[in-house]
Every structure is written in structure tokens, then in C-alpha cells.
Design a protein around this motif. Structure first.
Motif, PDB file in Angstrom:
ATOM      1  N   VAL A 196       0.844  -1.206   0.000  1.00  0.00           N
ATOM      2  CA  VAL A 196       0.000   0.000   0.000  1.00  0.00           C
ATOM      3  C   VAL A 196       0.873   1.248   0.000  1.00  0.00           C
ATOM      4  O   VAL A 196       0.615   2.208  -0.737  1.00  0.00           O
ATOM      5  N   TRP A 197       1.918   1.235   0.818  1.00  0.00           N
ATOM      6  CA  TRP A 197       2.811   2.388   0.878  1.00  0.00           C
ATOM      7  C   TRP A 197       3.640   2.508  -0.396  1.00  0.00           C
ATOM      8  O   TRP A 197       3.953   3.625  -0.838  1.00  0.00           O
ATOM      9  N   GLU A 198       3.990   1.381  -1.003  1.00  0.00           N
ATOM     10  CA  GLU A 198       4.693   1.433  -2.290  1.00  0.00           C
ATOM     11  C   GLU A 198       3.825   2.103  -3.350  1.00  0.00           C
ATOM     12  O   GLU A 198       4.314   2.904  -4.159  1.00  0.00           O
ATOM     13  N   LYS A 199       2.545   1.772  -3.343  1.00  0.00           N
ATOM     14  CA  LYS A 199       1.620   2.384  -4.301  1.00  0.00           C
ATOM     15  C   LYS A 199       1.516   3.883  -4.060  1.00  0.00           C
ATOM     16  O   LYS A 199       1.447   4.675  -5.012  1.00  0.00           O
ATOM     17  N   THR A 200       1.525   4.281  -2.799  1.00  0.00           N
ATOM     18  CA  THR A 200       1.471   5.707  -2.470  1.00  0.00           C
ATOM     19  C   THR A 200       2.698   6.430  -3.011  1.00  0.00           C
ATOM     20  O   THR A 200       2.594   7.542  -3.552  1.00  0.00           O
ATOM     21  N   VAL A 201       3.858   5.809  -2.878  1.00  0.00           N
ATOM     22  CA  VAL A 201       5.095   6.403  -3.401  1.00  0.00           C
ATOM     23  C   VAL A 201       5.003   6.574  -4.915  1.00  0.00           C
ATOM     24  O   VAL A 201       5.317   7.642  -5.460  1.00  0.00           O
ATOM     25  N   GLU A 202       4.558   5.534  -5.602  1.00  0.00           N
ATOM     26  CA  GLU A 202       4.450   5.592  -7.062  1.00  0.00           C
ATOM     27  C   GLU A 202       3.488   6.692  -7.506  1.00  0.00           C
ATOM     28  O   GLU A 202       3.785   7.465  -8.425  1.00  0.00           O
ATOM     29  N   GLN A 203       2.339   6.768  -6.850  1.00  0.00           N
ATOM     30  CA  GLN A 203       1.341   7.766  -7.234  1.00  0.00           C
ATOM     31  C   GLN A 203       1.844   9.184  -6.990  1.00  0.00           C
ATOM     32  O   GLN A 203       1.657  10.074  -7.832  1.00  0.00           O
TER      33      GLN A 203
END
Length: 251
Positions: A196-203
């Protein structure tokens, strides 16, 4: 109702056109259901096949609805206990939680280990079974609430950041939608939350690239969010390294 007096009282205006009883089905269901024998009367009048439908339609707790909610509560309790047990085993294997509430959770796990050690010293011939361990972990399991990117251990409402932000410090449940798990002292992050946090970084990286030169305020805000997410990921990685990996790094 459509005039100034009705507006002042907050009454919904009557729509234009003809008025019929179908427009009042829910109101009628609620009024009937709360009278003696009214639930059956509402079922018959509304031509529902099952009384369960009438209970939900009238928003009346009780009967099948209350049994269903009780079953849901039991399943949530079992799920929470399974999660706490898994995290306790992870901590013993060196895969620890991170986040502001990690220290408190680890202290609890250590207290459980201490109780098990005391029991072993007191009665060395008695084998500790899973039921005893579950009994020790149940207290913490009852405080667990699942967030999208964290676990909330709602042990003390006075410490809950979400309740402070909402101005409801005496509430008996957390406001998960307002959770700031990077700052709340009762929140923890675990390896399962990393995607979830990886997705936040990407976005956030994508959004930052899309900003124009004049959007300085937006850039500052997104960069702060990006830094926070990257910090959470780094903390998860550092805390979840098992003893084998850590030993290899020291060498």
C-alpha cells in the motif's frame, strides 16, 4: 413545508407532481415496525417474502438482524486473534512491527513471553498449549482495528490521534478514515502493509512530475507525502529483517 417555515425547520420540500403512498414506504415501514406487532404488520403491508428484509428496510435492530451482527462480531474476533497470534510469532522470529505504536506492541508481546517463561519455571512438566497463549493474546486482539495501510490498536481513546483531530476524545471506536498512522501512537505497520505504501510512493511521484512550475504549494505537499511514505517503507524493511538477515548484514 415548502415555505420559509419548513426550510427553517430543515424539512425536506415536497417535490412537484402528484404524491402517492409509494413515496412514503420507508417512513411507513419505520413507523409500523416500532409499534407492538408492527414488524409483522410492516412485512404483510410491504409484501416482503422474509421478515429479514423488513428488519433491514425498517432499520430495526433485533431478531435476525441482531443475530447476524453477533455472528459478524464473532468472526471479527476470531480474525483479530489470528492476526495478533501471527504478529506475536513474527516478533519472536525477529520480524517486528514498525510505526509509532510498535514499541508498545512489542512490550505486550514480551509480557506474554514473560508469562510463558514464568509458567514453565513454575510447572516445568506442564506443556503450554495454544489455548493458553490465545487467552493471553485475546486482550490485545479486542483492541485491534484494521486500517488500509496499518493496524490500529485502540487500547486508549485518549491517545487516538483521529479522535483528537475530530474533537471526539471519548468515542469508543477509532475513525479509521481519519487515521494518520505515521503519527498516531497506537498505529503499527507490518510487512503486509508495504504494498500500500509502495503504491502511495508511485502515485505521488507521478503527480509531482505532472505539476507545473507555478504549483509550488502542491509540490511541497506532495513531496512531504512522498517523504513520509518512503520513510514508512524504510522503517518496515528495517523492522522486518529477521535475525538471519541481520546477522548477514553485520558480517
Amino acid at each position: 413545508m415548502n415555505g420559509p417555515a419548513g426550510q427553517r425547520l430543515g424539512l425536506a420540500p415536497i417535490p412537484d407532481g402528484s404524491v402517492n403512498l409509494r413515496m412514503l414506504r420507508r417512513t411507513l415501514a419505520v413507523e409500523l415496525a416500532y409499534r407492538p406487532g408492527g414488524l409483522l404488520a410492516a412485512k404483510i403491508h410491504l409484501k416482503h417474502v422474509s421478515v429479514i428484509t423488513t428488519e433491514g428496510y425498517a432499520n430495526r435492530p433485533g431478531g435476525s438482524q441482531s443475530r447476524f451482527l453477533a455472528e459478524v462480531g464473532k468472526e471479527e474476533e476470531k480474525r483479530n486473534l489470528a492476526i495478533v497470534t501471527e504478529e506475536w510469532k513474527n516478533a519472536r522470529a525477529g520480524i517486528k512491527p514498525s510505526g509509532p505504536g510498535a514499541r508498545d506492541l512489542l512490550d505486550f508481546f514480551q509480557s506474554v513471553d514473560g508469562q510463558l517463561d514464568d509458567a514453565l519455571r513454575t510447572a516445568p512438566n506442564v506443556i503450554t498449549n495454544d489455548q493458553q497463549v490465545r487467552g493471553m493474546l485475546m486482550k490485545r486482539a479486542k483492541t485491534l482495528h484494521l486500517g488500509t495501510a496499518n493496524y490500529c490498536w485502540f487500547a486508549d481513546p485518549a491517545k487516538a490521534l483521529c479522535l483528537k483531530l475530530a474533537g471526539t476524545p471519548t468515542a469508543d471506536r477509532p475513525l479509521i478514515g481519519m487515521c494518520d498512522s505515521a503519527r498516531c501512537p497506537q498505529a503499527t505497520h507490518h510487512p503486509r502493509h508495504r504494498p500500500v505504501w509502495e503504491k502511495t510512493v508511485e502515485q505521488n511521484k507521478v503527480f509531482i512530475r505532472m505539476l507545473g512550475r507555478g504549483q509550488k504549494a502542491e509540490r511541497t505537499c506532495l513531496e512531504a507525502e512522498l517523504a513520509r511514505a518512503e520513510r514508512v517503507i524504510a522503517d518496515i524493511d528495517a523492522a522486518s529483517r529477521g535475525p538471519t538477515v541481520a546477522a548477514g548484514m553485520e558480517d
